[in-house]
Design a protein around this motif. Structure first.
Motif, PDB file in Angstrom:
ATOM      1  N   ASP A  81       0.852  -1.182   0.000  1.00  0.00           N
ATOM      2  CA  ASP A  81       0.000   0.000   0.000  1.00  0.00           C
ATOM      3  C   ASP A  81       0.895   1.240   0.000  1.00  0.00           C
ATOM      4  O   ASP A  81       1.481   1.600   1.034  1.00  0.00           O
ATOM      5  CB  ASP A  81      -0.905   0.016   1.231  1.00  0.00           C
ATOM      6  N   ASN A 120       0.077   4.223  -0.077  1.00  0.00           N
ATOM      7  CA  ASN A 120      -0.534   5.331   0.662  1.00  0.00           C
ATOM      8  C   ASN A 120      -0.109   5.337   2.132  1.00  0.00           C
ATOM      9  O   ASN A 120      -0.143   6.369   2.787  1.00  0.00           O
ATOM     10  CB  ASN A 120      -2.059   5.234   0.558  1.00  0.00           C
ATOM     11  N   THR A 121       0.253   4.174   2.645  1.00  0.00           N
ATOM     12  CA  THR A 121       0.696   4.065   4.041  1.00  0.00           C
ATOM     13  C   THR A 121       2.109   3.517   4.137  1.00  0.00           C
ATOM     14  O   THR A 121       2.617   3.342   5.252  1.00  0.00           O
ATOM     15  CB  THR A 121      -0.257   3.150   4.833  1.00  0.00           C
ATOM     16  N   GLU A 127      -8.275   0.287   7.853  1.00  0.00           N
ATOM     17  CA  GLU A 127      -7.729   1.468   7.191  1.00  0.00           C
ATOM     18  C   GLU A 127      -8.718   2.132   6.239  1.00  0.00           C
ATOM     19  O   GLU A 127      -8.749   3.362   6.120  1.00  0.00           O
ATOM     20  CB  GLU A 127      -6.464   1.073   6.428  1.00  0.00           C
TER      21      GLU A 127
END
Length: 218
Positions: A59, A61-62, A79
């Motif tokens: 991921d 984004n994280t 999440e």
């Protein structure tokens, strides 16, 4: 989420576990890129998942890399399901969801997988192993059938990640694109386990499942 970057999903079409993740991503409307891994034992993939199994996700984004399908499911829910679309609000229900997820990862997946192995891939015919794992499939289906009496879904009166987690291994046993006739010859599932069978059919009809298996259903 205009700046959201797609989640990378490492998968292979022959394995049910990656479908669990893809179905969940479809349900939540999360953008993803699927990368087919032919050999998860290669060094480049071992660097992602030291266990050398599928699925795994990255991921961006994280900045997280996660493997083990159950852990991935819990991560995606925590999440990206802030609205509780696939969860429930009450504390008891939340633990019931975790209970069913653990049952799927420890009770359904391994036994269904061993049945698959001994029926399709094991180089020698081992009738005792075939019988053992078929009996375990029946046991697991019995647990689900009893728990679904008078209900459409496992927890909270709505579809949740617990229901969705069971779909891909059920498909691997029941759908003609796999080998259900070999396993279920002589078994009257819809007659003997009607609540389970109805639930299976409801889940398989969901758009997320149809999309996940689209290339196989043509």
């Amino acid at each position: 989420m205009s700046d959201f970057q797609p989640i990378t999903v490492y998968a292979h079409p022959s394995g049910p576990n990656p479908f669990k993740v893809i179905i969940l991503l479809e349900e939540l409307g999360i953008s993803y890129e699927k990368i087919v891994v032919e050999n998860p034992k290669e060094e480049w993939f071992i660097a992602i998942n030291p266990n050398g199994r599928l699925p795994a996700i990255i991921d961006p984004n994280t900045d997280l890399t996660i493997w083990e399908s159950g852990a991935i499911i819990e991560y995606l829910i925590e999440e990206y399901d802030k609205s509780g679309k696939l969860s429930v609000e009450d504390n008891a229900g939340k633990w019931q969801l975790k209970q069913w997820l653990h049952f799927q990862t420890s009770g359904q997946g391994p036994y269904f997988g061993q049945a698959t192995w001994f029926h399709r891939y094991h180089p020698e015919d081992v009738p005792s192993a075939k019988e053992r794992y078929l009996k375990e499939i029946v046991r697991v289906i019995g647990v689900l059938d009893r728990s679904l009496k008078g209900k459409e879904f496992l927890v909270g009166g709505k579809v949740t990640y617990a229901d969705l987690a069971f779909v891909s291994w059920n498909v691997s046993i029941f759908h003609p694109m796999y080998f259900h006739k070999l396993i279920w010859e002589g078994e009257e599932v819809e007659k003997n386990y009607p609540d389970f069978a109805a639930w299976y059919n409801r889940m398989f009809a969901r758009q997320s499942v149809q999309t996940a298996y689209a290339e196989f259903l043509k």
